[in-house]
Design a protein around this motif. Sequence first.
Motif, PDB file in Angstrom:
ATOM      1  N   ILE A  14      46.156  50.171  39.487  1.00  0.00           N
ATOM      2  CA  ILE A  14      46.361  49.063  38.577  1.00  0.00           C
ATOM      3  C   ILE A  14      47.856  48.903  38.297  1.00  0.00           C
ATOM      4  N   PRO A  15      48.417  47.710  38.512  1.00  0.00           N
ATOM      5  CA  PRO A  15      49.829  47.514  38.187  1.00  0.00           C
ATOM      6  C   PRO A  15      50.032  47.200  36.708  1.00  0.00           C
ATOM      7  N   ARG A  74      40.892  32.932  39.594  1.00  0.00           N
ATOM      8  CA  ARG A  74      41.072  33.200  41.025  1.00  0.00           C
ATOM      9  C   ARG A  74      42.042  34.358  41.242  1.00  0.00           C
ATOM     10  N   TYR A  75      43.199  34.304  40.593  1.00  0.00           N
ATOM     11  CA  TYR A  75      44.222  35.301  40.854  1.00  0.00           C
ATOM     12  C   TYR A  75      44.023  36.583  40.061  1.00  0.00           C
ATOM     13  N   LYS A  76      43.071  36.566  39.111  1.00  0.00           N
ATOM     14  CA  LYS A  76      42.758  37.797  38.396  1.00  0.00           C
ATOM     15  C   LYS A  76      42.192  38.842  39.351  1.00  0.00           C
ATOM     16  N   GLN A  77      41.702  38.379  40.492  1.00  0.00           N
ATOM     17  CA  GLN A  77      41.192  39.305  41.498  1.00  0.00           C
ATOM     18  C   GLN A  77      42.285  40.226  42.025  1.00  0.00           C
ATOM     19  N   LEU A  78      43.550  39.807  41.847  1.00  0.00           N
ATOM     20  CA  LEU A  78      44.672  40.627  42.289  1.00  0.00           C
ATOM     21  C   LEU A  78      45.086  41.628  41.218  1.00  0.00           C
ATOM     22  N   CYS A  79      44.491  41.537  40.037  1.00  0.00           N
ATOM     23  CA  CYS A  79      44.891  42.385  38.915  1.00  0.00           C
ATOM     24  C   CYS A  79      43.682  43.068  38.295  1.00  0.00           C
ATOM     25  N   PRO A  80      43.066  44.010  39.007  1.00  0.00           N
ATOM     26  CA  PRO A  80      41.934  44.733  38.425  1.00  0.00           C
ATOM     27  C   PRO A  80      42.422  45.552  37.221  1.00  0.00           C
TER      28      PRO A  80
END
Length: 347
Positions: free
Chosen positions: A9-10, A106-112
């Motif tokens: 997780i970033p 959509r882009y929340k998929q890049l930020c679990p």
Amino acid sequence: MTLKPSERIPIPPGFWASLRGLGIAAGDVLRQARLPIDPASGSDAAIEVTVDQYYAVWQAYSDLVGDAAQAVIQLATVFETAQYPPTVLASYHARDFRDALRRMARYKQLCPPESLRVAEEGETCALELEWGNAERPGPPILVGTTLAALLEFGRRGTGRSLTAKLVEVTHSANLGDVRALEAYFGCRVRTGAEANRLTLHRRDLDRPFVSHNAELLEILTPALDRTLDERRRSRSLPETVKGLLKRKLSGRKPDVQSVAEEMGMSDRTLQRRLAEEGSSFKSLLASARHEKAREYLADPSVDIKEVAYRVGYEDLNSFYRAFRQWEGDTPANWRLEHGGTSKPFGA
């Protein structure tokens, strides 16, 4: 989307900058969380941590502030727009609130580890948080701050003092002064709910964003889409589709068109590619429903009728027939055999 054990997780630099603005040193948070990470490493680039470490950081922040409600409100409001990561900037510069929320989901998929589901119905729009691992949902402070940040995001984008219609959180404690949260959201905050959800007035979705920047979107969108595509290609197509289906399951039956659209392809292309990999949309939907049903049934507080609704069955009999095909038993018996306590309705 289900997190793989290897995924990290970033934590963006803006998080640490916000803490400094609140007078909280990154080192104090990391020591409280018992993480062997150099606090200076987060000043210019994102720190990547495991899910457990990510949750520990949030809990440490809550512990240092003391009152979870104040921690939620302070962090949501102090986070500088200039510190937004690219995934949020692409939403902040959208045309209107609706466009922004769609981009954010959509882009929340890049930020679990959490994902965002947007559902418009009637006069309301529900923003629901879902977790990659249902057995390890986020701590109360993370849930509250994420919901508060969504409303704050809308306020900043539209330039208006928007209020929510309802806030629901699954946690029944550790939220601090609920009245302070209700004053911030402008609505009731209900604890012990079935989902973590922010319900907005649908009319607010049509409000234009004063921060709209078409030129910047032309730069950010293709780059984020490429990153998203690369992440999806790292998984098999059936795995990706099933993950999307599990995220979309909540009182409705997802259709192939909506899943294909979210993946940036036509429904015919999606079905053809699934067939090439020896799978089908129908089988993946059944598998997603089966897995989610088992997750919900493992929680004895969830009524079996509610489980049927959550996995997209409009009537209980249809759910019972499907579950017998999956497990060879009724949902009530399965729950009893696996350590849960069945409610009378499903017996």
